[in-house]
Design a protein around this motif. Sequence first.
Motif, mmCIF file in Angstrom:
data_model
loop_
_atom_site.group_PDB
_atom_site.id
_atom_site.type_symbol
_atom_site.label_atom_id
_atom_site.label_comp_id
_atom_site.label_asym_id
_atom_site.label_seq_id
_atom_site.Cartn_x
_atom_site.Cartn_y
_atom_site.Cartn_z
ATOM 1 N N TRP A 145 78.443 -0.842 27.694
ATOM 2 C CA TRP A 145 78.924 0.434 27.146
ATOM 3 C C TRP A 145 78.445 0.611 25.708
ATOM 4 C CZ3 TRP A 145 80.996 5.118 27.539
ATOM 5 C CH2 TRP A 145 81.654 5.668 26.435
ATOM 6 N N SER A 146 78.532 -0.459 24.933
ATOM 7 C CA SER A 146 78.119 -0.394 23.534
ATOM 8 C C SER A 146 76.634 -0.083 23.407
ATOM 9 C CB SER A 146 78.427 -1.730 22.839
ATOM 10 O OG SER A 146 79.809 -2.013 22.898
ATOM 11 N N LEU A 147 75.825 -0.647 24.310
ATOM 12 C CA LEU A 147 74.380 -0.426 24.261
ATOM 13 C C LEU A 147 73.991 0.945 24.794
ATOM 14 C CD1 LEU A 147 73.047 -3.912 25.465
ATOM 15 C CD2 LEU A 147 73.496 -3.123 23.132
ATOM 16 N N ILE A 148 74.720 1.433 25.780
ATOM 17 C CA ILE A 148 74.325 2.667 26.460
ATOM 18 C C ILE A 148 74.949 3.918 25.852
ATOM 19 C CG2 ILE A 148 74.504 3.949 28.650
ATOM 20 C CD1 ILE A 148 74.213 1.260 30.087
ATOM 21 N N ALA A 149 76.255 3.871 25.527
ATOM 22 C CA ALA A 149 76.938 5.132 25.252
ATOM 23 C C ALA A 149 77.900 5.150 24.076
ATOM 24 C CB ALA A 149 77.699 5.564 26.514
ATOM 25 N N GLU A 150 78.282 4.025 23.529
ATOM 26 C CA GLU A 150 79.269 4.049 22.439
ATOM 27 C C GLU A 150 78.727 4.818 21.239
ATOM 28 O OE1 GLU A 150 81.926 1.045 19.606
ATOM 29 O OE2 GLU A 150 80.334 0.229 20.872
ATOM 30 N N PRO A 151 79.529 5.704 20.646
ATOM 31 C CA PRO A 151 79.087 6.374 19.413
ATOM 32 C C PRO A 151 78.788 5.337 18.332
ATOM 33 C CG PRO A 151 81.018 7.476 20.335
ATOM 34 C CD PRO A 151 80.841 6.198 21.107
ATOM 35 N N VAL A 152 77.623 5.448 17.723
ATOM 36 C CA VAL A 152 77.179 4.432 16.759
ATOM 37 C C VAL A 152 76.572 5.095 15.528
ATOM 38 C CG1 VAL A 152 76.797 2.568 18.423
ATOM 39 C CG2 VAL A 152 74.978 4.251 18.022
ATOM 40 N N ASP A 153 76.347 4.280 14.495
ATOM 41 C CA ASP A 153 75.733 4.767 13.264
ATOM 42 C C ASP A 153 74.276 5.161 13.519
ATOM 43 O OD1 ASP A 153 78.017 4.302 11.712
ATOM 44 O OD2 ASP A 153 77.496 2.185 11.484
ATOM 45 N N PRO A 154 73.701 6.001 12.657
ATOM 46 C CA PRO A 154 72.326 6.475 12.865
ATOM 47 C C PRO A 154 71.286 5.371 13.029
ATOM 48 C CG PRO A 154 73.399 7.813 11.207
ATOM 49 C CD PRO A 154 74.350 6.698 11.514
ATOM 50 N N LYS A 155 71.379 4.280 12.258
ATOM 51 C CA LYS A 155 70.389 3.212 12.395
ATOM 52 C C LYS A 155 70.477 2.550 13.761
ATOM 53 C CE LYS A 155 69.494 1.844 7.617
ATOM 54 N NZ LYS A 155 69.527 0.739 6.623
ATOM 55 N N VAL A 156 71.692 2.419 14.265
ATOM 56 C CA VAL A 156 71.864 1.828 15.586
ATOM 57 C C VAL A 156 71.378 2.803 16.655
ATOM 58 C CG1 VAL A 156 73.511 0.773 17.187
ATOM 59 C CG2 VAL A 156 73.831 0.506 14.724
ATOM 60 N N GLU A 157 71.615 4.080 16.446
ATOM 61 C CA GLU A 157 71.136 5.085 17.394
ATOM 62 C C GLU A 157 69.610 5.065 17.475
ATOM 63 O OE1 GLU A 157 71.197 7.743 20.339
ATOM 64 O OE2 GLU A 157 72.989 6.829 19.461
#
Length: 210
Positions: free
Chosen positions: A111-123
């Motif tokens: 979930w964290s890799l596919i869809a969790e809302p993340v910071d811009p660098k992680v996106e």
Amino acid sequence: MAYRETEKMRQRKAQARQRIIDCTFECVAEGGFRSARITRIAGLAGVATGTIYRHFESREDLFAEVFRLATQREVNKVAEALTTTGNATIRLEAALRQFAERALRGPMMAWSLIAEPVDPKVEEERLAYRKAYADLFEQAILEGIDEGCIPDQNARQSSTCLVGAIAESLVGPLSPTQSGQASRNLKDNNDLLVGTIIRFCMQGLTGTRR
């Protein structure tokens, strides 16, 4: 005399950095990036919070590094599945199965890799990760076209569609708001879910019912 860092000091720094990464990975696997707080990571790693910022400029940089390492591991597994014996459709089915089954075995990390809302660098890393999958699928599709088991098509566009379809189909089952209930009610039905995903993707790719 100018200070010169010894090999022993370099090793200690490298070990501390690796502990920070490992503990961040552990936090994300348990509760996603939202639960990976710097104070908790520091406690698990046995370092001061300031030590983390000596190795990583920001929380974003740490998370981007962990995301990059975690996704590369998954991309490598899909690449490995694409070396399965058989024609391109068999290899693609194996790769799609690998993707889905690994995600369902580790739902929070997936979930964290596919869809969790993340910071811009992680996106940014997420976009690179999706492109890496698309590149692998594109090559397999091109091979399938050459072999005659996949109809002629825009392999790049089709590979992007495969990545989008499998990722989107897993968002619901992996979501923290649903995965707990799903694990209680649907644990024995993961094979059905994976089979449905593969069938949909392969029928879209080949134009034939499977």
